[in-house]
Design a protein around this motif. Structure first.
Motif, PDB file in Angstrom:
ATOM      1  N   ALA A  58       7.231  12.102  -8.321  1.00 53.25           N
ATOM      2  CA  ALA A  58       7.576  12.278  -6.912  1.00 53.25           C
ATOM      3  C   ALA A  58       8.635  13.356  -6.735  1.00 53.25           C
ATOM      4  O   ALA A  58       8.573  14.152  -5.788  1.00 53.25           O
ATOM      5  N   ALA A  59       9.614  13.406  -7.646  1.00 49.72           N
ATOM      6  CA  ALA A  59      10.651  14.431  -7.551  1.00 49.72           C
ATOM      7  C   ALA A  59      10.049  15.824  -7.714  1.00 49.72           C
ATOM      8  O   ALA A  59      10.433  16.766  -6.991  1.00 49.72           O
ATOM      9  N   ALA A  60       9.105  15.962  -8.649  1.00 48.60           N
ATOM     10  CA  ALA A  60       8.461  17.262  -8.845  1.00 48.60           C
ATOM     11  C   ALA A  60       7.648  17.662  -7.613  1.00 48.60           C
ATOM     12  O   ALA A  60       7.703  18.811  -7.155  1.00 48.60           O
ATOM     13  N   LEU A  61       6.892  16.718  -7.065  1.00 45.23           N
ATOM     14  CA  LEU A  61       6.094  17.012  -5.871  1.00 45.23           C
ATOM     15  C   LEU A  61       6.984  17.323  -4.667  1.00 45.23           C
ATOM     16  O   LEU A  61       6.656  18.202  -3.854  1.00 45.23           O
ATOM     17  N   ASP A  62       8.097  16.628  -4.550  1.00 41.34           N
ATOM     18  CA  ASP A  62       9.017  16.894  -3.443  1.00 41.34           C
ATOM     19  C   ASP A  62       9.587  18.307  -3.538  1.00 41.34           C
ATOM     20  O   ASP A  62       9.777  18.984  -2.519  1.00 41.34           O
ATOM     21  N   LEU A  65       6.159  -2.406 -15.607  1.00 38.65           N
ATOM     22  CA  LEU A  65       6.318  -2.117 -14.187  1.00 38.65           C
ATOM     23  C   LEU A  65       7.549  -1.233 -13.951  1.00 38.65           C
ATOM     24  O   LEU A  65       7.502  -0.293 -13.153  1.00 38.65           O
ATOM     25  N   ALA A  66       8.634  -1.538 -14.650  1.00 32.59           N
ATOM     26  CA  ALA A  66       9.836  -0.712 -14.513  1.00 32.59           C
ATOM     27  C   ALA A  66       9.588   0.696 -15.041  1.00 32.59           C
ATOM     28  O   ALA A  66      10.061   1.684 -14.459  1.00 32.59           O
ATOM     29  N   ARG A  67       8.817   0.808 -16.140  1.00 30.29           N
ATOM     30  CA  ARG A  67       8.480   2.130 -16.669  1.00 30.29           C
ATOM     31  C   ARG A  67       7.616   2.902 -15.684  1.00 30.29           C
ATOM     32  O   ARG A  67       7.769   4.115 -15.508  1.00 30.29           O
ATOM     33  N   THR A  68       6.699   2.192 -15.030  1.00 31.94           N
ATOM     34  CA  THR A  68       5.870   2.833 -14.007  1.00 31.94           C
ATOM     35  C   THR A  68       6.745   3.446 -12.916  1.00 31.94           C
ATOM     36  O   THR A  68       6.489   4.566 -12.450  1.00 31.94           O
ATOM     37  N   ALA A  69       7.775   2.726 -12.516  1.00 32.61           N
ATOM     38  CA  ALA A  69       8.689   3.253 -11.495  1.00 32.61           C
ATOM     39  C   ALA A  69       9.350   4.536 -11.976  1.00 32.61           C
ATOM     40  O   ALA A  69       9.459   5.510 -11.219  1.00 32.61           O
ATOM     41  N   ARG A  70       9.799   4.570 -13.227  1.00 31.45           N
ATOM     42  CA  ARG A  70      10.456   5.769 -13.753  1.00 31.45           C
ATOM     43  C   ARG A  70       9.493   6.954 -13.785  1.00 31.45           C
ATOM     44  O   ARG A  70       9.857   8.077 -13.415  1.00 31.45           O
ATOM     45  N   LEU A  71       8.255   6.720 -14.231  1.00 30.73           N
ATOM     46  CA  LEU A  71       7.275   7.797 -14.312  1.00 30.73           C
ATOM     47  C   LEU A  71       6.926   8.330 -12.926  1.00 30.73           C
ATOM     48  O   LEU A  71       6.841   9.545 -12.706  1.00 30.73           O
ATOM     49  N   LEU A  72       6.717   7.417 -11.973  1.00 31.44           N
ATOM     50  CA  LEU A  72       6.382   7.844 -10.623  1.00 31.44           C
ATOM     51  C   LEU A  72       7.564   8.543  -9.945  1.00 31.44           C
ATOM     52  O   LEU A  72       7.364   9.470  -9.145  1.00 31.44           O
ATOM     53  N   GLY A  90       0.808  -1.207   0.000  1.00 34.58           N
ATOM     54  CA  GLY A  90       0.000   0.000   0.000  1.00 34.58           C
ATOM     55  C   GLY A  90       0.841   1.257   0.000  1.00 34.58           C
ATOM     56  O   GLY A  90       0.413   2.303   0.496  1.00 34.58           O
ATOM     57  N   ALA A  91       2.040   1.177  -0.576  1.00 32.78           N
ATOM     58  CA  ALA A  91       2.930   2.333  -0.601  1.00 32.78           C
ATOM     59  C   ALA A  91       2.393   3.388  -1.553  1.00 32.78           C
ATOM     60  O   ALA A  91       1.662   3.097  -2.505  1.00 32.78           O
ATOM     61  N   GLY A  92       2.788   4.611  -1.321  1.00 33.43           N
ATOM     62  CA  GLY A  92       2.416   5.712  -2.203  1.00 33.43           C
ATOM     63  C   GLY A  92       3.380   5.822  -3.368  1.00 33.43           C
ATOM     64  O   GLY A  92       4.195   4.923  -3.614  1.00 33.43           O
ATOM     65  N   PRO A  93       3.303   6.951  -4.085  1.00 36.45           N
ATOM     66  CA  PRO A  93       4.147   7.121  -5.277  1.00 36.45           C
ATOM     67  C   PRO A  93       5.642   6.990  -4.981  1.00 36.45           C
ATOM     68  O   PRO A  93       6.378   6.428  -5.799  1.00 36.45           O
ATOM     69  N   MET A 102       6.436   3.282  -4.775  1.00 32.83           N
ATOM     70  CA  MET A 102       6.277   2.607  -6.062  1.00 32.83           C
ATOM     71  C   MET A 102       7.215   3.155  -7.130  1.00 32.83           C
ATOM     72  O   MET A 102       7.307   2.588  -8.212  1.00 32.83           O
ATOM     73  N   ALA A 103       7.907   4.248  -6.807  1.00 35.42           N
ATOM     74  CA  ALA A 103       8.927   4.750  -7.732  1.00 35.42           C
ATOM     75  C   ALA A 103      10.136   3.821  -7.770  1.00 35.42           C
ATOM     76  O   ALA A 103      11.020   3.970  -8.621  1.00 35.42           O
ATOM     77  N   GLY A 104      10.169   2.870  -6.842  1.00 32.39           N
ATOM     78  CA  GLY A 104      11.204   1.839  -6.875  1.00 32.39           C
ATOM     79  C   GLY A 104      12.581   2.371  -6.515  1.00 32.39           C
ATOM     80  O   GLY A 104      12.739   3.332  -5.760  1.00 32.39           O
ATOM     81  N   MET A 105      13.591   1.721  -7.079  1.00 32.95           N
ATOM     82  CA  MET A 105      14.984   2.064  -6.779  1.00 32.95           C
ATOM     83  C   MET A 105      15.467   3.133  -7.742  1.00 32.95           C
ATOM     84  O   MET A 105      15.329   2.982  -8.957  1.00 32.95           O
ATOM     85  N   PRO A 106      16.042   4.221  -7.241  1.00 35.49           N
ATOM     86  CA  PRO A 106      16.527   5.262  -8.145  1.00 35.49           C
ATOM     87  C   PRO A 106      17.811   4.830  -8.844  1.00 35.49           C
ATOM     88  O   PRO A 106      18.620   4.089  -8.265  1.00 35.49           O
ATOM     89  N   PRO A 107      18.027   5.277 -10.065  1.00 31.75           N
ATOM     90  CA  PRO A 107      19.288   4.948 -10.742  1.00 31.75           C
ATOM     91  C   PRO A 107      20.494   5.585 -10.070  1.00 31.75           C
ATOM     92  O   PRO A 107      21.609   5.094 -10.197  1.00 31.75           O
TER      93      PRO A 107
END
Length: 323
Positions: free
Chosen positions: A234-238, A223-230, A144-147, A150-155
């Motif tokens: 998330a970076a913009a919202l932060d 799924l990996a693309r979803t992580a990149r988009l989120l 139930g994690a948020g964006p 779900m953004a996963g591991m950053p490069p």
């Protein structure tokens, strides 16, 4: 001259792109598995041609019989491959907080960062692949994690002045296995990766294959693309939340509730999360429940008492201020 095997080329290209972000010596974290072994071999080839020194650290968690011998074998191979310096880091996993996966991860990263500091490395290269990223997104969804989750591991992520780089997030696990085969390398298969006692192992062996069967092989890429988009969202919202936090600050490390009330939910909760971390709440222990309780002091104020945060901190509302 024999043509370069496409999987080898794919891994080397990924490493070459990642090394452009570094300005000094790098270390490869290598367990001896296919992913990190392919990464280490590519780094041994690419780094000298980029004018960079590259070493290797292999971590012995001491959780399986023969782990010390395997770590020594990885180190010996790395030296033959031209990587230097090469170290075996032996860590103690027991007694750490969290489950065995979290404890091993904490010990591993602490050892890697310690080695980077001692050896003067500007970056540590990690062997996580596109498949690992897809598994991370599924695990975050199940929790139930948020964006942000779900953004996963950053490069790329900076920790204590050291860049943690994941060059292979656009490379499949199968490609790393084929790269090892093409180079004549024999990777080690960690039995923990197939142990159903671990959530990630269950996702890897059961959940993700079921999704592939039901929805097609493209589900891993999606799924990996979803992580990149989120991650981008998330970076913009932060960034927006960081500006909002500055506007809401008041003397004495307080926050102005009237400023917070004007914010959209997704920005306000980020502000409260960031503020709680500043006040000393441990990030790993700061949960959605804590942030929701802080948010209720702003949006559902009925005179309720202070909110208890991890680390023994209390936050209370006094008039139009959170303290």
């Amino acid at each position: 001259m024999a043509a370069l095997a496409p999987p080898v080329a794919a891994v080397r290209t990924a490493v070459r792109q990642a090394l452009r972000e570094t300005g000094g010596p790098v270390l490869v974290a290598c367990s001896g598995g296919a992913d990190s072994l392919a990464l280490a071999a590519a780094t041994a080839f690419v780094a000298p041609r980029a004018g960079l020194a590259a070493g290797l650290v292999t971590v012995d968690h001491g959780l399986q019989s023969g782990s010390a011998e395997r770590a020594s074998a990885v180190a010996a191979w790395a030296r033959e491959a031209g990587l230097a310096p090469v170290e075996v880091a032996t860590v103690e996993v027991g007694g750490r907080s969290g489950g065995p996966e979290a404890a091993a991860r904490e010990a591993r990263y602490a050892a890697l960062l310690d080695a980077a500091a001692r050896l003067g490395a500007s970056a540590i290269l990690l062997g996580h692949t596109r498949d690992d990223q897809a598994e991370t997104v599924l695990l975050a969804l199940a929790r139930g994690a948020g964006p942000r989750g779900m953004a996963g591991m950053p490069p790329r992520r900076e920790v204590d002045g050291v860049a943690l780089l994941r060059p292979l997030l656009d490379v499949s696990r199968e490609e790393t296995r084929k790269a090892c085969a093409a180079l004549g390398l024999s990777p080690w298969d960690d039995p923990h990766n197939a142990d159903p006692a671990y959530a990630r192992a269950r996702v890897r062996s059961t959940a993700l294959p079921a999704l592939v069967e039901a929805l097609g092989a493209g589900v891993v890429d999606n799924l990996a693309r979803t992580a990149r988009l989120l991650a981008a969202d998330a970076a913009a919202l932060d960034e927006i939340a960081a500006s909002a936090l500055e506007r809401a600050r008041r003397p004495g490390d307080a926050l102005d509730v009237t400023e917070l009330e004007r914010l959209p939910d997704g920005v306000r909760t980020r502000v409260l999360h960031a503020w709680a971390r500043e006040r000393g709440a441990p990030p790993a222990a700061l949960s959605h429940r804590h942030v929701a309780a802080l948010d209720a002091l702003v949006t559902a104020w009925r005179g309720q008492g202070a909110v208890h945060l991890p680390g023994g901190h209390l936050v209370a509302r006094r008039g139009t201020l959170l303290r």
